[in-house]
Design a protein around this motif. Sequence first.
Motif, PDB file in Angstrom:
ATOM      1  N   VAL A   9       1.978   5.427 -12.809  1.00 47.52           N
ATOM      2  CA  VAL A   9       0.725   5.968 -12.308  1.00 47.52           C
ATOM      3  C   VAL A   9      -0.195   4.822 -11.902  1.00 47.52           C
ATOM      4  O   VAL A   9      -0.525   3.956 -12.723  1.00 47.52           O
ATOM      5  CB  VAL A   9       0.033   6.852 -13.359  1.00 47.52           C
ATOM      6  CG1 VAL A   9      -1.294   7.374 -12.820  1.00 47.52           C
ATOM      7  CG2 VAL A   9       0.946   8.016 -13.750  1.00 47.52           C
ATOM      8  N   ALA A  10      -0.602   4.813 -10.640  1.00 49.40           N
ATOM      9  CA  ALA A  10      -1.463   3.739 -10.141  1.00 49.40           C
ATOM     10  C   ALA A  10      -2.925   4.059 -10.416  1.00 49.40           C
ATOM     11  O   ALA A  10      -3.422   5.115 -10.040  1.00 49.40           O
ATOM     12  CB  ALA A  10      -1.246   3.555  -8.639  1.00 49.40           C
ATOM     13  N   THR A  11      -3.600   3.149 -11.099  1.00 49.02           N
ATOM     14  CA  THR A  11      -5.051   3.249 -11.301  1.00 49.02           C
ATOM     15  C   THR A  11      -5.675   1.949 -10.808  1.00 49.02           C
ATOM     16  O   THR A  11      -4.996   0.917 -10.701  1.00 49.02           O
ATOM     17  CB  THR A  11      -5.396   3.465 -12.782  1.00 49.02           C
ATOM     18  OG1 THR A  11      -4.981   2.313 -13.524  1.00 49.02           O
ATOM     19  CG2 THR A  11      -4.689   4.692 -13.337  1.00 49.02           C
ATOM     20  N   PRO A  12      -6.977   1.942 -10.509  1.00 48.31           N
ATOM     21  CA  PRO A  12      -7.599   0.732  -9.953  1.00 48.31           C
ATOM     22  C   PRO A  12      -7.513  -0.484 -10.863  1.00 48.31           C
ATOM     23  O   PRO A  12      -7.530  -1.617 -10.387  1.00 48.31           O
ATOM     24  CB  PRO A  12      -9.050   1.168  -9.733  1.00 48.31           C
ATOM     25  CG  PRO A  12      -8.988   2.657  -9.612  1.00 48.31           C
ATOM     26  CD  PRO A  12      -7.884   3.089 -10.539  1.00 48.31           C
ATOM     27  N   THR A  37      -5.353  -0.751 -13.978  1.00 49.62           N
ATOM     28  CA  THR A  37      -4.137  -0.947 -14.770  1.00 49.62           C
ATOM     29  C   THR A  37      -3.167  -1.863 -14.040  1.00 49.62           C
ATOM     30  O   THR A  37      -2.801  -1.610 -12.885  1.00 49.62           O
ATOM     31  CB  THR A  37      -3.451   0.395 -15.055  1.00 49.62           C
ATOM     32  OG1 THR A  37      -4.369   1.258 -15.714  1.00 49.62           O
ATOM     33  CG2 THR A  37      -2.224   0.198 -15.924  1.00 49.62           C
ATOM     34  N   PRO A  65      -3.078  -5.215 -10.151  1.00 48.82           N
ATOM     35  CA  PRO A  65      -3.246  -3.769 -10.322  1.00 48.82           C
ATOM     36  C   PRO A  65      -2.093  -3.019  -9.655  1.00 48.82           C
ATOM     37  O   PRO A  65      -1.706  -3.345  -8.521  1.00 48.82           O
ATOM     38  CB  PRO A  65      -4.580  -3.488  -9.627  1.00 48.82           C
ATOM     39  CG  PRO A  65      -5.323  -4.781  -9.704  1.00 48.82           C
ATOM     40  CD  PRO A  65      -4.272  -5.847  -9.570  1.00 48.82           C
ATOM     41  N   LEU A  66      -1.544  -2.064 -10.368  1.00 51.23           N
ATOM     42  CA  LEU A  66      -0.398  -1.330  -9.852  1.00 51.23           C
ATOM     43  C   LEU A  66      -0.730  -0.663  -8.522  1.00 51.23           C
ATOM     44  O   LEU A  66       0.133  -0.517  -7.655  1.00 51.23           O
ATOM     45  CB  LEU A  66       0.030  -0.282 -10.886  1.00 51.23           C
ATOM     46  CG  LEU A  66       1.284   0.536 -10.573  1.00 51.23           C
ATOM     47  CD1 LEU A  66       2.497  -0.368 -10.425  1.00 51.23           C
ATOM     48  CD2 LEU A  66       1.520   1.572 -11.652  1.00 51.23           C
ATOM     49  N   SER A  67      -2.003  -0.264  -8.352  1.00 53.73           N
ATOM     50  CA  SER A  67      -2.402   0.428  -7.128  1.00 53.73           C
ATOM     51  C   SER A  67      -2.295  -0.459  -5.893  1.00 53.73           C
ATOM     52  O   SER A  67      -2.297   0.046  -4.768  1.00 53.73           O
ATOM     53  CB  SER A  67      -3.841   0.946  -7.266  1.00 53.73           C
ATOM     54  OG  SER A  67      -4.731  -0.125  -7.539  1.00 53.73           O
ATOM     55  N   THR A  68      -2.216  -1.782  -6.089  1.00 56.42           N
ATOM     56  CA  THR A  68      -2.127  -2.692  -4.942  1.00 56.42           C
ATOM     57  C   THR A  68      -0.677  -2.997  -4.557  1.00 56.42           C
ATOM     58  O   THR A  68      -0.455  -3.669  -3.552  1.00 56.42           O
ATOM     59  CB  THR A  68      -2.836  -4.024  -5.256  1.00 56.42           C
ATOM     60  OG1 THR A  68      -2.135  -4.714  -6.306  1.00 56.42           O
ATOM     61  CG2 THR A  68      -4.280  -3.779  -5.679  1.00 56.42           C
ATOM     62  N   ALA A  70       6.418  -1.000  -6.529  1.00 55.16           N
ATOM     63  CA  ALA A  70       6.190  -0.118  -7.673  1.00 55.16           C
ATOM     64  C   ALA A  70       7.505   0.474  -8.172  1.00 55.16           C
ATOM     65  O   ALA A  70       7.710   0.632  -9.379  1.00 55.16           O
ATOM     66  CB  ALA A  70       5.214   0.995  -7.299  1.00 55.16           C
TER      67      ALA A  70
END
Length: 518
Positions: free
Chosen positions: A56-59, A61, A134-137, A143
């Motif tokens: 799960v991507a969060t800003p 994490t 960050p995973l979201s990047t 991922a």
Amino acid sequence: MLESVDLQVHDGDRIGLVGRNGSGKSTLLRILAGEGEADGGTVARHGSVAYLPQLVATPTTSAREAILARIGVAGAAREVDRHLAALEGGDLAAIEAHAAALDRWLALGGEDAEARLAGAAAELGLAPELLDRPLSTLSGGQASRGGLAAVRVARCDVLLLDEPTNHLDADGLARLRALLGEHTGAIVLVSHDRALLADFADSIVDLDAGKATRYSGGWEAFQRERADARARASREYEQAIAERDRLAAVDREIRRRAAASAARVDSRRSPDGDKHAREYVRQRADGMRHRAARLSTRRAQVEVPDKPIEPARLALELSAAERRGGAALALEGAEVRRAGWRLGPLDLAVSYGDRLRLAGPNGAGKSTVLAALEGRLPLAAGRRRAAPGAVVATLGQDREAMGGERTATAVLRAATGLDETDARTALAAFGLTAAQVERPASTLSPGERTRAELALAAHRRATCLLLDEPTNHLDIESLEVFEAAVLDWPGALVVATHDTAFAAALRLDREVALPIPN
């Protein structure tokens, strides 16, 4: 909603968990993992369990934090720290709880998880610095490599995986297969990848209408039993309809005869000696009416099951002009440049009737080429050509056409000019209910969005269809409907997919392999 689900997972089991979107597959995995609570019944766990959904991507994490959370180490460490703090505060009652939490942390491999994660990332081609971003990047491919690292690092007796193949390229899929083969414990896998299920699963659990049915013998046995069940349902439906129609025909004939007999008696002008005969005929007519009434009751009692749903197919016809020779879409010397990244020059022509597959690893630029063919992405050099009258429809990983707060009906009407009734009819032809087409399009499941976008492509009279990893997040039933719809597509078809079963089903006749961009 899940109801009365009975499922046992034994050591060494390889279970494929399938069902429609929304049938409860992810919910069941969370309950098995202890991350969700059942409303009734009992759940017993023996040994360690690791639940690995999509990261799960969060800003904020990082990839490292997300992976350690997914393999259970982060949560177990927090439990150890919580009970340790209680002990340090003088709470001696926390001794046993602290010991249990420490045992769980050790069983999950918490002691050397960081070191093993670094090794797994290097092995899987995930640069060390990416773990702390960050995973979201991260890109979808990066991922997905993080997801593979989680599988590699996880230490558990039971491994629960939720759609691990999404966004994996051919190399990633091969690595996933190897990791699954190395795991010595039990595995429960939610996946739409039929090739993986066929090679991996020794039993299939199908979630349908809240019930879980287990099929031994793997994917092929499940397919046979499902085909037999569908054929049986079709026979039962046809037999019920035939019996209802037979009773209706007999009912009509008896009523006709009763009415004819009564009419003959009433029309006679016979002497008194015929009274008994007339009464006899009248009684026979009444008896026939009673018989007809009983038949009507029997007909009403015939249970007609729901008609089995047949997959919808696109039925597009290209005119003679559209079938003339020459390219429908073409890229000539095309180049795309971004910061530190260049694709091309590329020459690619697609004619009507072509069924082309774009191949290459994640990052090779398949989505970029599709965007360039569509005309949505400006070229740094070269040019794009489209044949006169060419209409391009796209269906991508994100289902962008069916997003936002407008309903599916409104989106279809705006794009095609159909009126309300025709738009609803078009969507119904692809299996969407009246309730679904009036919800905000963004709330539709991936399978529902796919069906809506197929209806959109059909009624836009598209002649060129571009598909970008369209099977991601689809349940198997929706995937099969999708295949049936696209199988007979008569225009230009370009597909980017790592789903080998899907590519084989579409009978693609040409492949263009893209190199890693400069």
